[in-house]
Scaffold this motif. Structure first.
Motif, PDB file in Angstrom:
ATOM      1  N   VAL A 146      -4.856  13.554  26.251  1.00  0.00           N
ATOM      2  CA  VAL A 146      -4.848  13.770  24.793  1.00  0.00           C
ATOM      3  C   VAL A 146      -5.320  12.507  24.079  1.00  0.00           C
ATOM      4  N   TYR A 188      -8.469  20.812  24.466  1.00  0.00           N
ATOM      5  CA  TYR A 188      -7.171  21.444  24.600  1.00  0.00           C
ATOM      6  C   TYR A 188      -7.089  22.383  25.801  1.00  0.00           C
ATOM      7  N   ALA A 194      -3.542  15.915  17.392  1.00  0.00           N
ATOM      8  CA  ALA A 194      -3.306  15.180  18.638  1.00  0.00           C
ATOM      9  C   ALA A 194      -2.031  14.338  18.600  1.00  0.00           C
ATOM     10  N   CYS A 212      -5.747  20.573  28.541  1.00  0.00           N
ATOM     11  CA  CYS A 212      -4.321  20.333  28.335  1.00  0.00           C
ATOM     12  C   CYS A 212      -3.492  21.505  28.817  1.00  0.00           C
TER      13      CYS A 212
END
Length: 470
Positions: A426, A432, A193, A435
């Motif tokens: 994040v 993810y 991260a 993201c």
């Protein structure tokens, strides 16, 4: 825009009115045939339009009668402006002649081009991206040498290359995210991260740097509003007259002569500026002066830059060594300025130029000393002002070519907002796969700068602002 690239289009490429030369441009699959139907060569050695070569002859009107003595050139695609076959007829620039040549081209197989259609075809055929196409229109409308210089840099593709490089970085991050999602049990190098967040911040910082140039773009295209402010009798009107090179503002020894603001346009070495001389800031003794002072304060709010004029003759050396600004008017201007850049001018330095300069109470402001009666010192002040207007938000000099227009700025801001939200996700420990969605959206916004993901209505809006011949 109701057009098709299968048509052959024609338009007048020179400005309306009479001139020495007029140009009619033809582009499309039948450009050469249309030219051949309306051109009668004068040379006996003429053979089928040698590419990129000017041929002299007669252009024929709609009735096959000779209309003018012209030069004609054929430029085969894809090495032409539009990427298609292009022909041009260079005739005399009378309004009737040029219009008659265009009418002949239309009657012989071409269609009247719409606004920006030549540049749109160049974009569609990959001869330029959307930011470069916009630079063409901005070059045509450039109001100053500075705007022309930045427009040429954008036409060269500098802004496009920077945004595409950032988009490539986001695509690489997205690829790493997809690998982390698809293979959660494997170790994926660099995908922890903190490292991922740092990579996103690097792209965000680059976007913020690009966005600093949007202010320069507005200043160069529209001109800057510069307000001269300060105490009464500080010499604001004299400095305005000196910058203009003529006596525009009334100047007397009586404090408070300027009761209302005066505006005049001047050129700071290629940069258009609207100078505004305002009434001196003080506690008004009558209603008319009070109205003038209030208008001065309003102009300070609207300014792109402020020239704070100090009366050096009245302040003397004590004003330069003071720890606190001794002028109430100057303190008010600095408080009202906020983030607006300020140039502090120690005026009347011919009366008193202190040993210690600049004053200790001027911290981060740009400053200079001048006298309205000295051409050299006024020129120095003008250069300081010009540099201040073209500086980045942090006061550093602007980078060449990085001056996005309004549409490009909105796309860059949207991408930056998406990356800011991504970093928050994040840091909050979100998955993810979430993201990846934000990376996709940010990359799409960057693609809008060059037109890779721009919808048809955006393209219509951009190219409708072009002139017909471009």
């Amino acid at each position: 825009m109701g057009n098709t690239t299968r048509d052959t289009i024609a338009a007048i490429a020179t400005p309306p009115g009479s001139g020495g030369i007029g140009i009619v441009r033809i582009s499309g699959p039948d450009a050469k045939q249309v030219l051949a139907r309306m051109f009668l060569p004068l040379s006996s050695r003429f053979e089928n339009f040698r590419p990129w070569f000017l041929h002299r002859g007669r252009v024929l009107d709609c009735n096959d009668e000779a209309l003018d003595d012209v030069l004609a050139v054929f430029m085969p695609g894809p090495r032409s402006f539009t990427g298609e076959d292009v022909a041009e007829i260079h005739c005399h620039g009378g309004a009737f002649i040029v219009q008659a040549v265009l009418e002949s081209a239309v009657r012989r197989g071409a269609r009247q081009a719409q606004k920006g259609e030549f540049s749109r075809r160049a974009f569609i055929n990959g001869r330029m991206d959307l930011s470069q196409a916009e630079a063409v229109a901005e070059l045509i409308a450039a109001p100053s040498r500075e705007a022309l210089r930045y427009g040429l840099n954008r036409l060269d593709g500098l802004l496009a290359r920077r945004t595409e490089a950032l988009r490539a970085k986001l695509e690489e991050l997205r690829m790493q995210v997809c690998v982390a999602v698809d293979f959660p049990e494997d170790e994926v190098e660099g995908m922890d991260a903190p490292t991922f967040s740092a990579a996103v911040e690097n792209v965000s910082a680059a976007l913020r740097h690009l966005l600093k140039g949007s202010r320069r773009a507005r200043v160069m295209q529209q001109g800057a509003v510069v307000v001269l402010a300060g105490a009464v009798n500080a010499g604001k009107s004299s400095l305005m007259n000196a910058l203009l090179g003529r006596n525009r503002a009334l100047v007397t020894d009586i404090p408070g002569t300027t009761r209302d603001f005066l505006e005049e346009v001047c050129d700071l070495n290629g940069l258009p500026v609207r100078l505004t001389d305002t009434a001196g800031l003080r506690k008004a003794t009558e209603s008319i002066e009070e109205l003038g002072v209030e208008r001065s304060r309003q102009k300070l709010v609207e300014a792109d830059a402020i020239v704070l004029v100090l009366d050096g003759g009245a302040l003397g050396e004590a004003g330069a060594t003071a720890e606190v600004c001794p002028e109430p008017a100057a303190r008010e201007v600095l408080e009202m300025a906020g983030t607006t850049p300020v140039l502090v001018v120690w005026n009347k330095c011919d009366l008193c130029m202190p040993q210690k300069f600049p004053p200790s109470w001027i911290q981060n402001q740009t400053c200079c000393a001048t006298s309205a009666f000295s051409d050299t010192q006024v020129e120095d002040m003008a250069e300081h002002l010009r540099a201040l207007l073209l500086a980045e938000g942090d006061g550093t000099a602007g980078e060449e070519g990085l001056a996005p227009n309004v549409r490009q700025t909105l796309a860059l801001e949207a991408a930056l907002a998406e990356l800011t939200a991504l970093r928050e996700d994040v840091d909050a420990g979100r998955s993810y796969d979430c993201c990846a969605v934000r990376l996709d959206v940010a990359a799409a916004h960057l693609a809008e700068v060059t037109g890779l993901s721009s919808p048809a209505e955006v393209l219509d809006r951009v190219f409708s602002q072009f002139c017909i011949g471009k």
